[in-house]
Design a protein around this motif. Structure first.
Motif, PDB file in Angstrom:
ATOM      1  N   PRO A  38       0.806  -1.224   0.000  1.00 32.23           N
ATOM      2  CA  PRO A  38       0.000   0.000   0.000  1.00 32.23           C
ATOM      3  C   PRO A  38       0.841   1.277   0.000  1.00 32.23           C
ATOM      4  O   PRO A  38       0.410   2.291  -0.529  1.00 32.23           O
ATOM      5  N   ASP A  39       2.055   1.225   0.561  1.00 32.35           N
ATOM      6  CA  ASP A  39       2.915   2.406   0.597  1.00 32.35           C
ATOM      7  C   ASP A  39       4.109   2.161  -0.321  1.00 32.35           C
ATOM      8  O   ASP A  39       5.112   1.568   0.077  1.00 32.35           O
ATOM      9  N   PRO A  44      11.869  -0.824  -2.576  1.00 26.10           N
ATOM     10  CA  PRO A  44      13.185  -0.546  -3.157  1.00 26.10           C
ATOM     11  C   PRO A  44      13.067  -0.256  -4.653  1.00 26.10           C
ATOM     12  O   PRO A  44      12.293  -0.923  -5.355  1.00 26.10           O
ATOM     13  N   PRO A  45      13.787   0.731  -5.163  1.00 28.59           N
ATOM     14  CA  PRO A  45      13.709   1.082  -6.585  1.00 28.59           C
ATOM     15  C   PRO A  45      13.963  -0.127  -7.486  1.00 28.59           C
ATOM     16  O   PRO A  45      14.874  -0.911  -7.248  1.00 28.59           O
ATOM     17  N   GLY A  46      13.122  -0.280  -8.510  1.00 35.86           N
ATOM     18  CA  GLY A  46      13.279  -1.359  -9.468  1.00 35.86           C
ATOM     19  C   GLY A  46      12.852  -2.732  -8.982  1.00 35.86           C
ATOM     20  O   GLY A  46      13.135  -3.732  -9.629  1.00 35.86           O
ATOM     21  N   SER A  47      12.168  -2.799  -7.849  1.00 37.05           N
ATOM     22  CA  SER A  47      11.816  -4.111  -7.296  1.00 37.05           C
ATOM     23  C   SER A  47      10.312  -4.374  -7.263  1.00 37.05           C
ATOM     24  O   SER A  47       9.865  -5.273  -6.550  1.00 37.05           O
TER      25      SER A  47
END
Length: 136
Positions: A38-39, A44-47
């Motif tokens: 939900p948040d 983590p970026p790209g995950s």
């Protein structure tokens, strides 16, 4: 009280789940990806498509896992999972499957406490002990 292992595969969880399904008959009970959180500010970026949480039924046990921070190499130092097989033939099959792409640290053999016991580190670096029940 119940203690359940929670493993972090640092980006290789999907691969690990498929391997354990094939090798030891693991069944996915629940799987949630980071994109379902939900948040999204905590993702983590790209995950987005990586595993945030998976519950695997292995025999009578539940093992949980994730991709964690999706970086680095999984490190399972100081811990092993132990599989108790119904008989020697099943122990042979499980051990061989877990050893595929991994490293045998103690060959499966008769010991003073079991008709078969061996240790292997699988392709993800997870340590396993495979054994049959105690000898009578």
């Amino acid at each position: 009280m119940l203690v359940q292992p929670y493993l972090s595969f640092n980006g290789r969880c999907d691969e690990a789940v498929k391997f354990y399904q094939s090798a030891i008959g693991a069944e996915v009970q629940m799987l949630m990806r980071f994109k379902e959180a939900p948040d999204q500010s905590m993702v983590p970026p790209g995950s987005a498509d990586k595993v945030m949480h998976v519950s695997l039924r292995i025999g009578d046990s539940l093992v949980m896992a994730s991709d964690g921070g999706c970086s680095g190499t999984a490190a399972f130092s100081g811990i092993s999972l132990s599989l108790t097989a119904a008989d020697d033939a099943e122990a042979d099959r499980l051990f061989a499957a877990l050893a595929d792409g991994g490293q045998v640290t103690m060959p499966l053999a008769k010991t003073f406490f079991a008709s078969k016991f061996g240790m292997v580190t699988d392709r993800f670096g997870l340590n396993w002990m495979v054994m049959t029940g105690q000898q009578g």
